[in-house]
Scaffold this motif. Structure first.
Motif, short mmCIF file in Angstrom:
data_model
loop_
_atom_site.label_atom_id
_atom_site.label_comp_id
_atom_site.label_asym_id
_atom_site.label_seq_id
_atom_site.Cartn_x
_atom_site.Cartn_y
_atom_site.Cartn_z
N GLN A 161 160.09 -16.87 116.44
CA GLN A 161 160.98 -16.91 117.17
C GLN A 161 161.28 -18.20 118.13
O GLN A 161 162.58 -18.24 118.77
CB GLN A 161 160.88 -15.79 118.35
CG GLN A 161 160.80 -14.31 117.72
CD GLN A 161 160.87 -13.38 118.81
OE1 GLN A 161 162.00 -13.00 119.51
NE2 GLN A 161 159.92 -12.52 118.83
N ASP A 162 160.19 -19.06 118.06
CA ASP A 162 160.14 -20.31 118.81
C ASP A 162 160.59 -19.82 120.16
O ASP A 162 161.40 -20.25 120.98
CB ASP A 162 161.36 -21.33 118.27
CG ASP A 162 160.68 -22.15 117.40
OD1 ASP A 162 159.59 -22.07 116.91
OD2 ASP A 162 161.39 -23.17 117.07
N LYS A 163 159.50 -19.15 120.75
CA LYS A 163 159.68 -18.51 122.02
C LYS A 163 158.44 -18.43 122.71
O LYS A 163 157.34 -18.14 122.36
CB LYS A 163 160.36 -16.76 121.87
CG LYS A 163 160.65 -16.53 123.31
CD LYS A 163 161.89 -15.40 123.11
CE LYS A 163 162.31 -14.84 124.46
NZ LYS A 163 163.42 -14.07 124.22
N ASN A 182 162.76 -21.18 126.29
CA ASN A 182 163.08 -20.05 125.79
C ASN A 182 162.17 -18.93 126.10
O ASN A 182 161.34 -18.52 125.12
CB ASN A 182 163.50 -20.17 124.12
CG ASN A 182 163.99 -18.84 123.51
OD1 ASN A 182 164.44 -18.24 124.33
ND2 ASN A 182 163.65 -18.82 122.31
N TRP A 183 161.83 -18.45 127.15
CA TRP A 183 160.96 -17.77 127.76
C TRP A 183 161.29 -16.23 127.83
O TRP A 183 162.37 -15.80 127.94
CB TRP A 183 160.28 -18.33 129.02
CG TRP A 183 161.37 -18.41 130.09
CD1 TRP A 183 162.05 -19.26 130.44
CD2 TRP A 183 161.72 -17.11 130.88
NE1 TRP A 183 162.82 -18.97 131.46
CE2 TRP A 183 162.79 -17.66 131.87
CE3 TRP A 183 161.54 -15.82 130.79
CZ2 TRP A 183 163.29 -16.89 132.75
CZ3 TRP A 183 161.97 -15.26 131.79
CH2 TRP A 183 162.97 -15.62 132.65
N ILE A 204 160.64 -24.40 123.07
CA ILE A 204 160.08 -22.95 123.14
C ILE A 204 159.73 -22.67 124.45
O ILE A 204 160.02 -21.41 124.93
CB ILE A 204 158.72 -23.18 122.34
CG1 ILE A 204 158.87 -23.01 120.95
CG2 ILE A 204 157.83 -21.83 122.60
CD1 ILE A 204 157.73 -23.20 119.87
#
Length: 328
Positions: free
Chosen positions: A69-71, A133-134, A130
């Motif tokens: 998710q690149d999170k 984007n938490w 990333i």
């Protein structure tokens, strides 16, 4: 949660284990992070303070970088029997403020870059994206019942979700022969997109309402007057009582999370379900019977009425249910 919960296998019976403290639960999360969060994730057990612009500091229990998710997910580990209002709410509020601090973001980017395993190494530009984007993950031994009138964890999750993605995941351990050994069982919600969507639906569940006209139209003619008269008397118990019509029943409540009575229309009678305080509940005529609560139906007693002459006594029982909820 009851300690009588068990898992029965061919090898024996496993009883629900009560964690001694949050550190014990946290060690299990670290050990099983890939099973909980997915294989393409990296768990960082970094116990370093992060600060907001004004200097509010906090130390997350851990971090997960999800490369699918690149999170970034900040991990908060809690036990349900602690004061989650004092622990979770201020802790995560500080998380949110800290992640709005550019210096904190850069500090985390450097920490993650230096500690990423070779097999999952990515550049700082992607890491920075990333970190920005938490989301928040609360791992807890029990999430509680989302359908109860008062659920502090549910309230906190709903509030914090206005600021970002917040999820609660139950992680439980079942032990054999009274001790944590190699022979034990873990139960938890897998941290996949599908499971999170299911969890989100549970936490944001809402009953569908219908108009009173539509509700009355479905009733047998002989029960309409009985239903209307009963409802009027229930609403007269207090100005705070609200009558809300669902698809298959009508609920009477003090607020959206404090219902004390429902009325269902059956083929030849009305079924009344009550939430009661059994220590003081009195039914001298013995017309009600106890029922067991479930996650989706949190009532304690049920009774049926068939005629107008039964209404007044039934309302005395409903009044007791109202008082039991109103006094909480």
């Amino acid at each position: 949660m009851s300690e009588n919960q068990v898992i029965v296998t061919r090898e024996g019976t496993y009883h629900l284990y009560k964690y001694k403290n949050e550190n014990e639960l946290e060690r299990m999360i670290v050990e099983h992070s890939s099973e909980i969060f997915g294989s393409n994730t990296v768990y960082f057990d970094l116990k370093k303070k992060i600060n907001s612009k004004s200097g509010f500091g906090t130390i997350p229990d851990g971090y997960i970088i999800d490369l699918n998710q690149d999170k970034l997910f900040l991990i908060e580990v809690e036990l349900i029997n602690h004061s989650i209002k004092k622990h979770i709410l201020p802790q995560i509020s500080n998380f949110i403020m800290a992640l709005d601090n550019k210096d904190t973001v850069e500090k985390l980017v450097s920490e993650f870059y230096n500690n990423l395993p070779i097999s999952k190494k990515i550049d700082k530009k992607r890491l920075r994206s990333i970190v920005n984007n938490w989301g928040i993950v609360i791992i807890i031994d029990e999430v509680g019942d989302p359908m109860k009138e008062t659920n502090p964890l549910l309230e906190i999750v709903n509030f914090l979700s206005k600021h970002g993605e917040v999820k609660a995941i139950p992680f439980q351990t079942y032990r054999k022969n009274g001790a944590i050994t190699d022979d034990h069982v873990h139960s938890f919600k897998s941290f996949t997109k599908e499971e999170l969507e299911k969890e989100a639906k549970k936490w944001t569940f809402k009953w569908e309402t219908v108009s009173v006209e539509k509700h009355l139209k479905k009733m047998p003619t002989e029960l309409r007057n009985l239903f209307t008269n009963l409802g009027n008397k229930i609403c007269c118990i207090s100005p705070s009582v609200k009558e809300v019509h669902r698809k298959k029943w009508t609920t009477y409540q003090i607020s959206s999370l404090k219902n004390f009575c429902t009325v269902k229309v059956l083929n030849d009678c009305l079924e009344i379900n009550l939430k009661t305080d059994e220590s003081i509940f009195s039914d001298t005529k013995g017309i009600s019977k106890k029922i067991k609560r479930t996650p989706s139906w949190t009532f304690d007693r049920v009774l049926n009425i068939h005629s107008e002459k039964e209404i007044d006594y039934a309302v005395t029982l409903v009044e007791q249910a109202y008082k039991a909820i109103a006094e909480k």
